[in-house]
Structure formats: structure tokens, C-alpha cells
Design an enzyme around this catalytic site. Structure first.
Site, mmCIF file in Angstrom:
data_model
loop_
_atom_site.group_PDB
_atom_site.id
_atom_site.type_symbol
_atom_site.label_atom_id
_atom_site.label_comp_id
_atom_site.label_asym_id
_atom_site.label_seq_id
_atom_site.Cartn_x
_atom_site.Cartn_y
_atom_site.Cartn_z
ATOM 1 N N ASP A 1 16.770 -14.800 -1.077
ATOM 2 C CA ASP A 1 17.139 -16.178 -1.456
ATOM 3 C C ASP A 1 17.410 -17.007 -0.209
ATOM 4 O O ASP A 1 18.075 -16.527 0.713
ATOM 5 C CB ASP A 1 18.440 -16.198 -2.273
ATOM 6 N N TYR B 1 17.526 -16.243 -14.255
ATOM 7 C CA TYR B 1 18.614 -15.675 -13.452
ATOM 8 C C TYR B 1 19.946 -16.392 -13.726
ATOM 9 O O TYR B 1 20.049 -17.608 -13.552
ATOM 10 C CB TYR B 1 18.237 -15.818 -11.981
#
Length: 633
Positions: free
Chosen positions: A72, A280
Site C-alpha cells: 500500500d 477491503y
DNA sequence: GCAAGGTC
């Protein structure tokens, strides 16, 4: 592990699952300032599963020409990837992939436009880990040692930048409630008759402090027996749909609707995510980016029983852009259904899935329209105001799919300015001010978020830590005697760690590190110097004094027992020795009597007797009253 | 054993 080709080169992709490395020390005492990064599964319980990710990476690294950190794109992602590359490879042959959504186009673009390692994020991220570790481990160890010296008990205790201010907030609320003394107020309640029906009116004035005022108003209303409409305010309100959920909003809503704790919601959301049913969940975003194909998701959802019809309606009305909320997240979009249709879900999963789907669908709908009419009424010739409010939903829109939110229709007659209504009943009332509510897991989570401490991923867990340590208990969260002792030790000896300001200070320093104005080493050395002198001081005091002397020395006791409960007294008032809770209760009791005396003609004894009967009076206040009554008998 | 941060 996945393999493929990109522009003629072999690409191998292997994953991790969060951090593979953690800070640890081999020293058992405090202060400890020697730390290293080590394999997590060696130093932490419940992380055995991480080793297999490591073994794959370990095999791949020696054969790679260069490495790409594709975690990320945020600070933690930079630290996770950096640690792996540093330990298994070579940071001089490493790159960073920079992306904000996980679409094929963007990932492909990021892969063909590799960036050098983002050192500013890495350095500030490493510094954050180290500062939290230094403060957390050292203060926790000192706390355990101090506790053992003072109370003769060896317990596993902890303190940290996030958990300790949270404990203090829970304690603050607990004390406010349990030392609360209600105050009397006075008002009137009025009903009017119109046609064959009666209506209760809302008071548009504050309750009175004096009984006389309420009695006089009631008498006057009984005499005139009517109210006149002085204003009519009719308007159509537009009620926007809510944006799709981020994790905090999902946790708050599911606590409100279903009574799930934040950690429970997280666990269920995790299952739904692993079943590919929702996106998510650990996100702060309340936006669905352009790159997500909402039309496709809606087409898939249209086969859902019950809810499918709403998805079809949105498609046929071409309502394809969802409302956006303020929440942002560089790494993930708002929580939304993927379009996969669930087979069989457990109870909690079914309920949460439906909530997420309804919320997602609702966010596409136009605003609901609600007609509201407010009639203001007053006594002819006088200024006291009452209100009658009517409400009618003109168009439901998102309210029909998000059926958790209900707008109750309130029927009222059509009235004109100047019209008179007959008063059918007038009552004067005595009301008492209400005590504040204890925090729930949901409300303390909200407090943490608004205070800017913890993250989406950690807040619910940290609340559970306070329960695990037995600092707090209950659905309405009460602080235990242990929690109170810990809070008082920390406040007396390590004030900084009990305050949200420590996080702000870290943030300021880490920003300087990210900008390259200060080095990580300077920031870490500064923390070590500050903690070192503080910890040595505490340690020295422990070796030089016994428990009872220490309590006095640390300001945790005045060396005597609380007259009311026998705990450690911290102050004297009115000839009594009082512990911290009974001291606060006693002070409120004395102070609030001034208000009572000015509003009623109650003697202190009447006042005390009434407080004992009221359920809203705090329990520590009742303790003090009972003690005083017994003493004076 | 102790933090907070990731994620399964």
C-alpha cells in the site's frame, strides 16, 4: 506467488501479510534502549502464519535483479516493504511502486514508472515504530514495577501512546457520572385541543430555575385557557443519502443497530472480505473512485433476493454515481459490495452484509424530501412560546432501501397565524438534570478517532486491550479499581503518556523527519534522553523507599485512609480524609448545595435525602451522604 | 511481558 512478463522481463510477485519484522530487545529490565528488528513469529504470539510468507520471499530474493516494494502506498506500507528488502536483499537495487487504486491500468502504469525508495516515508515510519516501542515498553515495565512496590502484587500491565489516553478518557467519564449531583429545574407541560384531537406542545423556552416561575406561568395559562398561533414556518427539507461506509462509520452504525462491538464488526467484516463479498474493510475512505465499475456491481447485485430490485431500479434510472463523504484513504476505497452473491452466511455475517449493501445502494439515490411545518404559539399578550411540529415524507428515495433510518410522520392540523387553540391541560413539573452516560465501545472508538489517536486497523483492538488488562469492564464501560490505580500512577509519574498531546508531538517530529529537516537518530536520541532520566528517577525512588512512603512521595496518597471507603486518601475536606473519587464526590455535593439552596428551600438534610432517592445521583456521592448521615446520627 | 502498526 505469481509470475508473469512485463515489457519482456520476468516478473515475480510474492506477498506478505502486514509486518514480517518487529522491534524486540533481549534485555528484561528497564530502562531499555537497545532494540533490533527481528522476525515477528519469533517474538510475538499468534504470528506463526507469517513464517511461510517469509520463506517464499527468502527463496526469491537471491535470484532477483532488483526489488519493487508494491505494498500500500502509505507510510506503513513503505516500512513493511523496506524491512523485507533490507533484511533479504539490497536497498540499492530497490524501487517503490506508487499507486492509489488497485486497477489493472493504474498498477501497470505504476510498474512502468518505478520510483526510487521513498526514504522520507521510510525514515519517518521507522521513527514512529521506535518512539512507540521506547515509550510503550519502558513505561509498561516501570508501571509493573511501581505497582508491585505500592500494592505488593505482580501483574501484567501496560501503557502506551494510544491506550493510556483512552483509559484516562474512560476514567474521566466514569468519574463525571459517578460523582454527579442532579440539579432541580422547573417547567410546565401544555396540551391543546383542536377539533376532536389533542396535541402535546414542545416548550420553546429553557426550564426555570425557580419553582415560582413555573407555578406563575401555569396559573396564568390556566386563566387565559388559550394559545394563539404567532408564526407558521412550512418548508421542504432535503435529506441527503449517507455516503458509503468507512470502517469507523460501519462500526458505529452496527453498534447502534445491532449492538455489535467495534472488534466484533471488524471480525465479521474480515470474514466477508475473505469471502470476496465486500471490498477491503480497513479503510478511512467514504468515496468510491471512478475506476470502480458501479454499473457492473449493480448488475450483479440485481440478482440478490430482496435487495436486487433496488439495484435494478438504480440501473434503469441511470443513477450510477454514489454520494461521497469527507473521509479519505490513499490506499483503499470506501467499503462496498464486490457484486459476488453470497451462498450461505452466518447470522452476524448476513446482518452486516445486508447493512453494507443497503448503505452502498442508498448512496446512489437522490435526497429524500420531507415536509416540515413548525407552528409557534404564545399566550395572548405574553411572550412565552410553545411549538407544534408536523412532519410528512414527500419522497422516500434512499430511505426505502436504507430502512434503518426512519422518519416518523407527525400529523398536525393546518393552522393560520392568529388562530386560537384551547388549552386542555397544564401541568407544572419538576425535572432534574441528567448525569452523563458512560462510554460504550462504540463511543470511545469515536472519541479516539476524533482525537486523532490509533488507526482504522488498531482502535478496536486497543479498546479490547484495556478490557484484557482488566482496567475496565462492562457494556457501559466502568473503570475498575486496577484501572484507577494504573491511571493515577501514570498521571503522577508519566503524565505525557496519558495525554493525546503526545501523539501530536510525535506527528510534529515525524513530519520534520519526513521533510529531512531532522534525522531519525536525533528524534530517537531525544526520546531516549527524556525517558532515561525519568525512568532512572522512578527506579531510584523505588529502591530507596517502602510502599507507603512511595505513595506519599509520588503524590498518590497523603498517608491516611479515606474516611468513606478506606482507600488511599489524597486530600482532606470538611474534616474528612478522602480518596480521589470520594473527594470529587464530596466537592460536588457541597458545591451543588449552593444551587439547590438558591432554587428550593431544602435544608442540607432534605437535599441529601432527596439525592439518595434519585437514581441519577452518582454512587460515590451516595457513599459520602450515607457516611455523613451515619457520622452525624 | 510490555506498544502500535500491519493483516489472516
Amino acid at each position: 506467488m505469481w509470475t508473469g512478463k512485463f515489457r519482456g522481463k520476468d516478473v515475480v510477485v510474492a506477498s506478505t501479510a502486514g509486518h514480517l519484522y518487529t522491534l524486540y530487545t533481549d534485555e528484561n529490565d528497564y530502562p531499555t534502549f537497545s532494540f533490533s528488528w527481528g522476525h515477528r513469529w519469533v517474538y510475538e504470539k499468534n504470528s506463526k502464519h507469517l513464517e511461510k510468507y517469509y520463506r517464499v520471499l527468502e527463496k526469491l530474493f537471491p535470484n532477483a535483479e532488483y526489488y519493487v516494494n508494491a505494498c500500500d502506498y502509505d507510510i506503513e506500507g513503505s516500512v513493511i516493504g523496506y524491512n523485507i528488502i533490507k533484511h533479504l536483499g539490497d536497498t540499492r537495487r530497490a524501487y517503490r511502486m506508487k499507486f492509489s487504486t488497485l486497477t489493472k491500468e493504474e498498477l501497470s502504469k505504476a510498474l512502468s514508472n518505478l520510483q526510487p525508495l521513498d526514504w522520507s516515508n521510510i525514515e519517518s515510519g521507522l521513527a514512529r515504530h521506535i518512539l512507540d516501542w521506547l515509550w510503550g515498553i519502558n513505561v509498561s515495565r516501570a508501571l509493573m514495577s511501581v505497582y508491585e512496590h505500592l500494592f505488593g502484587e505482580k501483574l501484567v500491565l501496560s501503557a502506551g501512546r494510544v491506550q493510556s489516553p483512552t483509559l484516562l478518557e474512560l476514567l474521566k467519564r466514569y468519574i463525571e457520572r459517578e460523582t454527579f449531583v442532579p440539579k432541580p429545574t422547573f417547567t410546565v407541560s401544555v396540551r391543546v385541543r383542536y377539533g376532536s384531537r389533542e396535541y402535546s406542545l414542545t416548550n420553546a423556552f429553557e426550564p426555570f430555575e425557580k419553582l415560582d416561575s413555573a407555578v406563575r406561568l401555569a396559573q396564568s395559562l390556566r386563566k387565559t385557557r388559550k394559545l394563539v398561533v404567532s408564526n407558521v414556518d412550512k418548508k421542504v427539507l432535503s435529506l441527503e443519502p449517507p455516503p458509503p461506509f468507512n470502517l469507523t462509520q460501519l462500526q458505529l452504525e452496527s453498534a447502534k443497530l445491532f449492538g455489535f462491538s467495534p472488534a466484533e464488526t471488524m471480525r465479521i467484516a474480515e470474514e466477508l472480505y475473505l469471502d470476496s463479498l465486500i471490498s477491503y474493510p480497513r479503510t478511512n475512505s467514504e468515496k468510491i473512485p471512478q475506476s470502480i465499475d458501479n454499473a457492473k456491481i449493480l448488475r450483479n447485485l440485481s440478482s440478490l433476493p430482496n435487495l436486487g430490485a433496488y439495484a435494478s431500479e438504480l440501473l434503469s434510472r441511470k443513477l450510477l454515481s454514489p454520494r461521497e463523504g469527507a473521509g479519505e484513504d490513499p490506499a483503499h476505497p470506501a467499503i462496498h459490495p464486490t457484486g459476488y452473491i453470497p451462498r450461505k452466511l452466518g447470522d452476524g455475517e448476513a446482518v452486516l452484509y445486508e447493512l453494507i449493501v443497503r448503505r452502498y445502494l442508498a448512496s446512489f439515490y437522490p435526497s429524500a424530501r420531507v415536509e416540515e411545518v413548525v407552528y409557534t404559539m404564545k399566550e395572548p399578550g405574553a411572550g412565552v412560546l410553545f411549538k407544534l411540529v408536523g412532519r410528512r415524507v414527500l419522497s422516500q428515495e434512499w430511505l426505502k432501501v436504507y430502512h434503518y433510518r426512519k422518519i416518523a410522520s407527525v400529523e398536525v392540523p393546518t393552522l393560520r397565524v392568529g388562530e386560537e387553540l384551547e388549552i386542555s391541560s397544564v401541568r407544572s413539573l419538576k425535572l432534574y438534570t441528567r448525569q452523563p452516560q458512560l462510554h460504550s465501545k462504540a463511543s470511545i472508538l469515536k472519541w479516539m478517532e476524533s482525537s486523532g489517536i490509533g488507526t482504522e486497523s488498531t482502535r478496536a483492538q486497543i479498546i479490547e486491550t484495556l478490557f484484557k488488562r482488566k482496567y475496565v469492564r462492562g457494556k457501559s464501560i466502568a473503570v475498575t479499581n486496577l484501572g484507577l490505580r494504573v491511571a493515577r500512577i501514570l498521571s503522577a509519574l508519566f503524565k505525557e503518556i496519558t495525554e493525546v498531546e503526545l501523539t501530536r508531538e510525535f506527528e510534529r517530529k515525524l513530519r520534520e523527519v519526513a521533510l529531512g529537516r531532522v534525522s531519525r537518530k536525533e528524534v530517537v536520541d531525544e526520546a531516549i534522553a527524556k525517558l532515561g532520566s525519568k525512568l532512572e528517577e522512578v527506579k531510584k525512588a523505588l529502591s530507596n523507599s517502602r510502599g507507603s512512603e512511595l505513595k506519599v512521595k509520588f503524590g498518590l496518597s497523603i498517608g491516611s485512609r479515606c474516611s468513606v471507603c478506606g482507600g488511599d486518601a489524597v486530600g482532606r475536606e470538611g474534616g474528612l480524609h478522602l480518596c480521589s473519587l470520594h473527594l470529587a464526590a464530596y466537592q460536588n455535593l457541597v458545591k451543588t448545595y449552593e444551587t439547590w439552596a438558591s432554587r428550593t428551600n431544602a435544608s442540607f438534610d432534605d437535599y441529601s435525602a432527596t439525592l439518595l432517592k434519585l437514581s441519577t445521583t452518582g454512587r460515590f456521592v451516595k457513599d459520602v451522604i450515607k457516611y455523613l448521615m451515619k457520622r452525624d446520627r
